[in-house]
Design a protein around this motif. Structure first.
Motif, PDB file in Angstrom:
ATOM      1  N   TRP A 152      -3.476  11.131   0.843  1.00  0.00           N
ATOM      2  CA  TRP A 152      -3.224  10.611   2.186  1.00  0.00           C
ATOM      3  C   TRP A 152      -4.492  10.022   2.781  1.00  0.00           C
ATOM      4  O   TRP A 152      -4.438   9.043   3.522  1.00  0.00           O
TER       5      TRP A 152
ATOM      6  N   LYS B 255      -6.992   8.497   1.115  1.00  0.00           N
ATOM      7  CA  LYS B 255      -7.208   7.175   0.514  1.00  0.00           C
ATOM      8  C   LYS B 255      -6.232   6.164   1.094  1.00  0.00           C
ATOM      9  O   LYS B 255      -6.620   5.044   1.449  1.00  0.00           O
ATOM     10  N   TYR B 256      -4.987   6.556   1.208  1.00  0.00           N
ATOM     11  CA  TYR B 256      -3.966   5.673   1.777  1.00  0.00           C
ATOM     12  C   TYR B 256      -4.312   5.293   3.214  1.00  0.00           C
ATOM     13  O   TYR B 256      -4.220   4.134   3.604  1.00  0.00           O
TER      14      TYR B 256
ATOM     15  N   TRP C 234      -1.897   8.210  -4.735  1.00  0.00           N
ATOM     16  CA  TRP C 234      -3.060   8.225  -3.856  1.00  0.00           C
ATOM     17  C   TRP C 234      -2.964   9.396  -2.893  1.00  0.00           C
ATOM     18  O   TRP C 234      -1.878   9.775  -2.452  1.00  0.00           O
TER      19      TRP C 234
ATOM     20  N   LYS D 188       0.931   3.937  -2.916  1.00  0.00           N
ATOM     21  CA  LYS D 188       0.559   5.326  -2.627  1.00  0.00           C
ATOM     22  C   LYS D 188       1.395   6.270  -3.472  1.00  0.00           C
ATOM     23  O   LYS D 188       0.889   7.229  -4.039  1.00  0.00           O
ATOM     24  N   ASN D 189       2.673   5.958  -3.574  1.00  0.00           N
ATOM     25  CA  ASN D 189       3.567   6.796  -4.375  1.00  0.00           C
ATOM     26  C   ASN D 189       3.380   6.546  -5.873  1.00  0.00           C
ATOM     27  O   ASN D 189       3.321   7.490  -6.649  1.00  0.00           O
TER      28      ASN D 189
ATOM     29  N   ALA E 175       0.837  -1.205   0.000  1.00  0.00           N
ATOM     30  CA  ALA E 175       0.000   0.000   0.000  1.00  0.00           C
ATOM     31  C   ALA E 175       0.871   1.255   0.000  1.00  0.00           C
ATOM     32  O   ALA E 175       0.565   2.229  -0.690  1.00  0.00           O
ATOM     33  N   THR E 176       1.962   1.218   0.747  1.00  0.00           N
ATOM     34  CA  THR E 176       2.869   2.361   0.806  1.00  0.00           C
ATOM     35  C   THR E 176       3.540   2.598  -0.544  1.00  0.00           C
ATOM     36  O   THR E 176       3.641   3.739  -1.004  1.00  0.00           O
TER      37      THR E 176
ATOM     38  N   CYS F 275      -5.131   1.542   4.712  1.00  0.00           N
ATOM     39  CA  CYS F 275      -4.400   0.962   5.844  1.00  0.00           C
ATOM     40  C   CYS F 275      -5.342   0.580   6.980  1.00  0.00           C
ATOM     41  O   CYS F 275      -5.205  -0.494   7.564  1.00  0.00           O
TER      42      CYS F 275
END
Length: 93
Positions: free
Chosen positions: A65, A67-68, A63, A58-59, A54-55, A72
């Motif tokens: 913050w 949504k991220y 995405w 995200k980049n 996911a991290t 999580c």
């Protein structure tokens, strides 16, 4: 990579449900703790893989913050990864 993440999310969600609704009752109701250690280890590995992926996504996927954060949080709620996959990731294959 998103397709792989969705697969990991599915496995992580299933492992959480098995841990909560099968392994834990076996441990406390039938005094069989061995399932918790096995399923718990698998769930732990899948959880870490889910958060790392996911991290990275995200980049890669840019995405927000919010949504991220929701993605999580979904990993610690029963059925959360299934809902997340449908609601937050439905627009991309």
């Amino acid at each position: 990579m998103l397709k792989t993440f969705k697969f990991i999310a599915l496995l992580e969600g299933i492992s959480l449900l098995v841990l909560l609704f099968i392994a834990m009752p076996l441990k406390y109701w039938l005094d069989k703790p061995e399932m918790v250690s096995k399923v718990g280890m698998a769930h732990g590995v899948l959880f870490i893989l889910y958060i790392v992926m996911a991290t990275v996504l995200k980049n890669d996927e840019k995405w927000s913050w919010k949504k991220y954060g929701l993605i999580c949080i979904a990993s610690v709620i029963p059925f959360g990864t299934f809902v997340m996959e449908k609601k937050l990731l439905e627009s991309k294959a």
